[in-house]
Design an enzyme around this catalytic site. Structure first.
Site, PDB file in Angstrom:
ATOM      1  N   GLU A   1       0.821  -1.211   0.000  1.00  0.00           N
ATOM      2  CA  GLU A   1       0.000   0.000   0.000  1.00  0.00           C
ATOM      3  C   GLU A   1       0.854   1.260   0.000  1.00  0.00           C
ATOM      4  O   GLU A   1       0.517   2.251  -0.645  1.00  0.00           O
ATOM      5  CB  GLU A   1      -0.943  -0.002   1.210  1.00  0.00           C
ATOM      6  CG  GLU A   1      -2.071  -1.021   1.129  1.00  0.00           C
ATOM      7  CD  GLU A   1      -3.011  -0.783  -0.039  1.00  0.00           C
ATOM      8  OE1 GLU A   1      -3.037   0.349  -0.577  1.00  0.00           O
ATOM      9  OE2 GLU A   1      -3.727  -1.717  -0.424  1.00  0.00           O
TER      10      GLU A   1
ATOM     11  N   TYR B   1      -5.863   5.820   5.794  1.00  0.00           N
ATOM     12  CA  TYR B   1      -6.090   4.889   4.693  1.00  0.00           C
ATOM     13  C   TYR B   1      -5.283   3.602   4.867  1.00  0.00           C
ATOM     14  O   TYR B   1      -5.820   2.496   4.784  1.00  0.00           O
ATOM     15  CB  TYR B   1      -5.744   5.535   3.348  1.00  0.00           C
ATOM     16  CG  TYR B   1      -5.567   4.514   2.260  1.00  0.00           C
ATOM     17  CD1 TYR B   1      -6.668   3.885   1.689  1.00  0.00           C
ATOM     18  CD2 TYR B   1      -4.298   4.119   1.842  1.00  0.00           C
ATOM     19  CE1 TYR B   1      -6.522   2.911   0.717  1.00  0.00           C
ATOM     20  CE2 TYR B   1      -4.136   3.148   0.871  1.00  0.00           C
ATOM     21  CZ  TYR B   1      -5.252   2.549   0.315  1.00  0.00           C
ATOM     22  OH  TYR B   1      -5.095   1.571  -0.629  1.00  0.00           O
TER      23      TYR B   1
ATOM     24  N   ASP C   1      -9.276   5.712  -0.931  1.00  0.00           N
ATOM     25  CA  ASP C   1      -8.160   6.212  -1.733  1.00  0.00           C
ATOM     26  C   ASP C   1      -8.729   6.886  -2.976  1.00  0.00           C
ATOM     27  O   ASP C   1      -9.953   7.098  -3.075  1.00  0.00           O
ATOM     28  CB  ASP C   1      -7.191   5.082  -2.089  1.00  0.00           C
ATOM     29  CG  ASP C   1      -7.781   4.108  -3.107  1.00  0.00           C
ATOM     30  OD1 ASP C   1      -9.014   4.117  -3.333  1.00  0.00           O
ATOM     31  OD2 ASP C   1      -7.000   3.323  -3.690  1.00  0.00           O
TER      32      ASP C   1
END
Length: 510
Positions: free
Chosen positions: A143, A225, A243
């Protein structure tokens, strides 16, 4: 009547009384706290369709775990599963046989988040804990790499990273220079620094990844996030993620035209994402939303006919309504799905100008010439990374004399190298070209020179520190070619190689 949708708490299944009331024509008005909220039925239908679509269509990626990857994708799954240090856990795999666990190991499994990373060595009773930790680490690395970077670019970096540092403990033992070298070319280097700082913090202060999103945000470099992604995908916690892809999907689903950078809009989008979280498969649902935005509900060319939840898309409905009122899609002011979300005008990147010096030193006590690299400050743009010496220029029209003077001043005042005097004799000085490197907020225009000098000073060792805060090192041509340099520095080095090759050809032609 119990509330159908609760902001900040997701959507809960209605009671029996609520279910009866859902038959009434006015139920949607009762369910929605504002015009954007999903009704219970909408959320339930969207979840089901999204998960079904995701199970059949998701891309097979080295950091992704999904039961259907193995059951439906056959050979493709085996290719991904064979990648180094990628753990794939499938609790419902009918082929895997259940085995009885020793009592000691069973107790180890119950330790949950209190178990340290060293607990992975306790035996097979820690299989679930170990798998979750590996998956959390894998999700975290992927990520962070995927922020502002395309999937196809990330894959080889991720694979090399996991070979070198297969676990969080391995990463925690690395140093910043090693991490920077591995990250070189991926851009946004602050992400690499945060990964290392986070790994050291988890291994040194916590002992294991926290299971909840709020605790994960206490780790340096992990925001809302990333915390949501780790918690939902690795630990099955029912928390949302938002996102760029999710923002686009939600804005089109609810026809949200407000500024997506505004705090009120950001909060709204997190609330909507939370309303869609699936309690049983939160990680898959979150990945489904992101996958939909990345492959179907794309920024410029969405494939609405392929979208599994297009029947819930208010933006698409508005387009159809607009076309019916304006005699078809050829109207000059036609509304299109890509009008959502509203485009935010970005500030133009500022322009900066710099003189770059590729300094090559020939010395009697070395087998070949050495090149000088300096380390950038520990904070700010490209923090801690190595580059060729450079000096800022005031304007783009700085003359050759001004650029030369700026470089000479930097070398003398920052590094103690007084070129052209004493022990540093200039043998050649050439302009090799110009290059503009574009950052997210800066257009850096470089004027590049190749300065060759000879020195008899024994103090010029392959690696040493300069005066003050400037750190430098000397590397030979082979080391320079194989160092993990930023894309901008590598471009400058490539320009040098081409210049040298052109010079060789020119000499041979004479």
């Amino acid at each position: 009547m119990a509330e159908m949708t609760q902001r900040g708490k997701g959507i809960k299944k209605p009671s029996v009384g609520d279910a009866k009331l859902m038959l009434s024509a006015d139920i949607e008005d009762l369910q929605c706290r504002n015009q954007f909220d999903f009704t219970y039925k909408e959320a339930e239908d969207i979840r089901g369709k999204l998960l079904d679509w995701y199970d059949k269509n998701h891309r097979v990626l080295p950091w992704r775990e999904n039961l259907h990857s193995k059951l439906d994708l056959g050979d493709k799954y085996e290719q991904i599963a064979s990648l180094p240090n990628i753990s794939l856990m499938h609790k419902k795999d009918p082929v895997r046989r259940k085995s009885k666990k020793p009592k000691v190991e069973a107790n180890a499994r119950k330790m949950g988040s209190k178990t340290s990373l060293q607990g992975q060595k306790l035996g097979s009773g820690c299989d679930k804990f170990e798998t979750e930790e590996k998956l959390a680490y894998s999700v975290w690395v992927s990520e962070v790499m995927l922020q502002q970077t395309r999937v196809e670019t990330v894959i080889p970096y991720f694979q090399r990273w996991m070979v070198k540092w297969p676990s969080l403990l391995d990463l925690a033992q690395a140093n910043q220079e090693e991490v920077n070298s591995m990250w070189a070319g991926l851009g946004y280097y602050r992400r690499a620094r945060f990964l290392l700082e986070g790994a050291k913090y988890v291994s040194g202060q916590l002992g294991a990844f926290p299971r909840c999103a709020s605790k994960l945000q206490e780790i340096p470099g992990i925001g809302k996030y990333t915390a949501g992604a780790i918690a939902s995908i690795a630990f099955k916690q029912p928390v949302p993620v938002v996102d760029g892809n999710v923002i686009r999907v939600l804005c089109r689903l609810r026809a949200i035209s407000s500024n997506v950078k505004a705090p009120t809009t950001i909060n709204l989008l997190w609330e909507l994402a939370e309303q869609l979280v699936d309690q049983k498969r939160p990680g898959d649902l979150n990945q489904a939303l992101m996958e939909l935005g990345a492959t179907v509900c794309t920024k410029h060319n969405p494939s609405c006919s392929s979208c599994p939840i297009s029947n819930h898309c208010k933006a698409l409905a508005l387009v159809a309504q607009h076309e019916s009122l304006t005699n078809g899609p050829t109207d000059t002011v036609a509304l299109v799905v890509t009008d959502f979300p509203t485009k935010v005008i970005k500030a133009s990147p500022r322009k900066e100008y710099v003189a770059v010096c590729i300094l090559e030193v020939a010395m009697d006590n070395t087998k070949g010439p050495l090149f000088l690299l300096v380390q950038r400050p520990p904070t700010g743009l490209l923090a801690g990374l190595w580059e060729f010496p450079s000096a800022m220029l005031a304007t783009a029209d700085a003359s050759l004399e001004m650029r030369t003077a700026a470089i000479d001043s930097y070398l003398q005042n920052s590094l103690g190298i007084h070129v052209g005097a004493g022990h540093y004799v200039i043998t050649s000085r050439d302009e090799i070209g110009q290059y503009t490197h574009i950052f997210s907020h800066i257009r850096l225009h470089m004027f590049i020179e190749w300065l060759q000098i000879r020195s008899d000073r024994a103090i010029l060792s392959p690696k040493m520190e300069g005066k003050g805060q400037t750190v430098r090192k000397w590397v030979d041509a082979n080391q320079l070619a194989n160092l993990g340099l930023t894309s901008g520095v590598r471009k400058v080095h490539t320009m040098l190689l081409k210049f040298q090759q052109a010079r060789i050809h020119h000499v041979s032609d004479e």
